[in-house]
Design an enzyme around this catalytic site. Structure first.
Site, PDB file in Angstrom:
ATOM      1  N   ASP A   1      -2.799   9.587   6.912  1.00  0.00           N
ATOM      2  CA  ASP A   1      -1.957   8.472   6.490  1.00  0.00           C
ATOM      3  C   ASP A   1      -0.526   8.914   6.183  1.00  0.00           C
ATOM      4  O   ASP A   1       0.391   8.103   6.209  1.00  0.00           O
ATOM      5  CB  ASP A   1      -2.586   7.806   5.262  1.00  0.00           C
ATOM      6  CG  ASP A   1      -3.963   7.267   5.608  1.00  0.00           C
ATOM      7  OD1 ASP A   1      -4.066   6.097   5.980  1.00  0.00           O
ATOM      8  OD2 ASP A   1      -4.935   8.041   5.569  1.00  0.00           O
TER       9      ASP A   1
ATOM     10  N   GLN B   1     -15.457   2.671   5.747  1.00  0.00           N
ATOM     11  CA  GLN B   1     -14.790   2.516   7.045  1.00  0.00           C
ATOM     12  C   GLN B   1     -15.581   3.192   8.169  1.00  0.00           C
ATOM     13  O   GLN B   1     -15.553   2.734   9.311  1.00  0.00           O
ATOM     14  CB  GLN B   1     -13.377   3.124   6.999  1.00  0.00           C
ATOM     15  CG  GLN B   1     -12.356   2.329   6.220  1.00  0.00           C
ATOM     16  CD  GLN B   1     -12.261   2.772   4.782  1.00  0.00           C
ATOM     17  OE1 GLN B   1     -13.210   3.309   4.216  1.00  0.00           O
ATOM     18  NE2 GLN B   1     -11.125   2.545   4.151  1.00  0.00           N
TER      19      GLN B   1
ATOM     20  N   ARG C   1       0.867  -1.187   0.000  1.00  0.00           N
ATOM     21  CA  ARG C   1       0.000   0.000   0.000  1.00  0.00           C
ATOM     22  C   ARG C   1       0.902   1.236   0.000  1.00  0.00           C
ATOM     23  O   ARG C   1       1.774   1.358   0.862  1.00  0.00           O
ATOM     24  CB  ARG C   1      -0.950   0.010   1.201  1.00  0.00           C
ATOM     25  CG  ARG C   1      -1.967  -1.153   1.167  1.00  0.00           C
ATOM     26  CD  ARG C   1      -3.160  -0.885   2.025  1.00  0.00           C
ATOM     27  NE  ARG C   1      -4.010   0.170   1.492  1.00  0.00           N
ATOM     28  CZ  ARG C   1      -5.002   0.727   2.178  1.00  0.00           C
ATOM     29  NH1 ARG C   1      -5.253   0.349   3.412  1.00  0.00           N
ATOM     30  NH2 ARG C   1      -5.734   1.682   1.642  1.00  0.00           N
TER      31      ARG C   1
ATOM     32  N   ASN D   1      -5.305  12.077   3.791  1.00  0.00           N
ATOM     33  CA  ASN D   1      -6.237  11.234   4.546  1.00  0.00           C
ATOM     34  C   ASN D   1      -7.264  10.679   3.565  1.00  0.00           C
ATOM     35  O   ASN D   1      -7.226  10.988   2.367  1.00  0.00           O
ATOM     36  CB  ASN D   1      -6.898  12.055   5.670  1.00  0.00           C
ATOM     37  CG  ASN D   1      -7.610  11.161   6.680  1.00  0.00           C
ATOM     38  OD1 ASN D   1      -7.019  10.193   7.174  1.00  0.00           O
ATOM     39  ND2 ASN D   1      -8.859  11.464   6.987  1.00  0.00           N
TER      40      ASN D   1
HETATM   41  O1  MRU Z   1      -7.730   2.689   3.375  1.00  0.00           O
HETATM   42  P1  MRU Z   1      -7.541   2.677   4.847  1.00  0.00           P
HETATM   43  O2  MRU Z   1      -8.729   2.227   5.616  1.00  0.00           O
HETATM   44  O3  MRU Z   1      -6.280   1.986   5.282  1.00  0.00           O
HETATM   45  O4  MRU Z   1      -7.337   4.212   5.123  1.00  0.00           O
HETATM   46  C1  MRU Z   1      -6.788   4.693   6.251  1.00  0.00           C
HETATM   47  C2  MRU Z   1      -7.811   5.374   7.023  1.00  0.00           C
HETATM   48  O5  MRU Z   1      -8.565   4.711   7.690  1.00  0.00           O
HETATM   49  C3  MRU Z   1      -7.965   6.804   7.019  1.00  0.00           C
HETATM   50  O6  MRU Z   1      -7.436   7.504   5.992  1.00  0.00           O
HETATM   51  C4  MRU Z   1      -7.691   7.345   8.392  1.00  0.00           C
HETATM   52  O7  MRU Z   1      -8.421   8.478   8.538  1.00  0.00           O
HETATM   53  C5  MRU Z   1      -6.256   7.609   8.682  1.00  0.00           C
HETATM   54  S1  MRU Z   1      -5.411   6.184   9.142  1.00  0.00           S
HETATM   55  C6  MRU Z   1      -4.984   6.540  10.729  1.00  0.00           C
END
Ligand code: MRU
Length: 368
Positions: free
Chosen positions: A248, A207, A94, A258
């Protein structure tokens, strides 16, 4: 945090068989709570890439254990090649969350500092546990610092309920424990401050609807699920006191990547004078870059996530149904970047600071 009133982390080594690492398979939530066992590097890469685990902090912690698994499942004395192959496979799983590469780099440094290759496996296990414990501890501290923000708003409102909007899941499910955006909320709840959370559903992976709503419910925090585009309307009507989101990857100048849609929430917050805070442990900072829009890699995920939707049927089984015409072209950007100028403040494990390079480096002088 709690699952059915019992404390739980999102990742943990088996107490008697340390070659097995347990995770919660987040694809099944909120309908099923299933624990999955990971053993091989392939198990770990699949779990990260296909989002059995997700969220910046948790994929970092998972990568830490994956480096250990790569050594534990290797026959004979491991060499640099084993480490570098594992590192490359993990980092490619990722691209956006900085914590993933950060954990891999930290493991590489710790393991190769050990001159005895016979001890690499034990070193990697200890470092993976340290990364996971630190993630939980930093999130707990983010909660302490963020509590002061919620407390101040609560006092200004004469003790009336504080309404917090969040996007996606930067809760304990996105970390090892506590979460980043949710940690101040849990701290406020523990301090007896009435809080209510507006939960963006967060298309396309949902999510918010699936994970944030579930974990807030498990902790007994009042919350309301809203469709993604509701936030602006709520802000115009004074129904949001502050926004707290996770991130992120954050640049050294305070630009924040994010989950897709965060930028639009920040614009709406700015237009309505609603404070917009971003909570993060320092493992999320990318100290090498300044311009988030130009330099943060944005993951693009399969179009199937937009074309179809998965949920529970009336009979209790999980099913995926198509919601768009079969040949529809898709673009599934998983993240966007909110420029620092739209961010009221960053809540870190070392305290709250403004989203600019001088303020961030004042908290982290070792990165100058
Ligand atoms: O695709 P994901 O679920 O791994 O994405 C990450 C997230 O859940 C968000 O962007 C989140 O707000 C930040 S991760 C601490």
């Amino acid at each position: 945090m709690n699952v059915n009133n019992k404390p739980c982390r999102t990742i943990w080594p088996d107490p008697t068989r340390p070659e097995i690492i347990h995770i919660i398979d987040q694809r099944q939530l909120p309908h099923r709570f299933e624990v999955e066992e990971l053993r091989t590097l392939t198990d770990f890469v699949t779990a990260i890439r296909d989002m059995h685990v997700r969220g910046a902090g948790l994929i970092g912690a998972t990568a830490g254990f994956a480096m250990y698994a790569a050594l534990a499942s290797h026959e004979g004395l491991p060499d640099q090649r084993v480490l570098l192959q594992a590192a490359a496979a993990l980092v490619a799983a990722r691209p956006t969350a900085r914590n993933l590469a950060w954990a891999v780099e930290r493991q590489l440094a710790a393991i190769t500092a050990e001159p005895d290759r016979g001890r690499w496996q034990a070193t990697a296990f200890a470092e993976a546990c340290a990364i996971a414990d630190e993630d939980a501890d930093f999130c707990r501290r983010i909660g302490e610092h963020g509590l002061a923000i919620i407390q101040a708003i609560s006092e200004k409102k004469g003790g009336a309920e504080v309404n917090i909007l969040t996007h996606c899941n930067a809760g304990w499910l996105a970390f090892v424990d506590y979460g980043s955006a949710t940690a101040p909320i849990y701290a406020a709840q523990a301090a007896g401050i009435p809080v209510h959370v507006w939960v963006d559903e967060t298309r396309p992976w949902l999510q918010g609807a699936k994970l944030t709503a579930w974990e807030l419910g498990q902790q007994g925090v009042a919350h309301t699920l809203i469709a993604d585009n509701t936030g602006g309307h709520l802000m115009q009507h004074g129904l949001v006191d502050l926004v707290i989101v996770g991130t992120d990857r954050t640049t050294r100048s305070g630009d924040v990547a994010n989950k897709i849609g965060t930028y639009l929430k920040a614009l709406a917050a700015k237009d309505n004078n609603v404070p917009f805070y971003v909570a993060l442990p320092s493992s999320t900072f990318d100290w090498e870059i300044r311009d988030g829009v130009a330099e943060i890699p944005i993951e693009q995920r399969p179009g199937a996530e937009i074309l179809a939707i998965t949920g529970q049927t009336a009979s209790g089984s999980l099913a995926t149904v198509r919601i768009a015409p079969i040949d529809t072209q898709t673009a599934n950007y998983a993240f966007d970047v909110t420029p620092a100028r739209l961010v009221t403040g960053l809540i870190t494990e070392r305290g709250v600071c403004q989203a600019n390079e001088a303020a961030i480096l004042a908290l982290y002088p070792e990165t100058r």
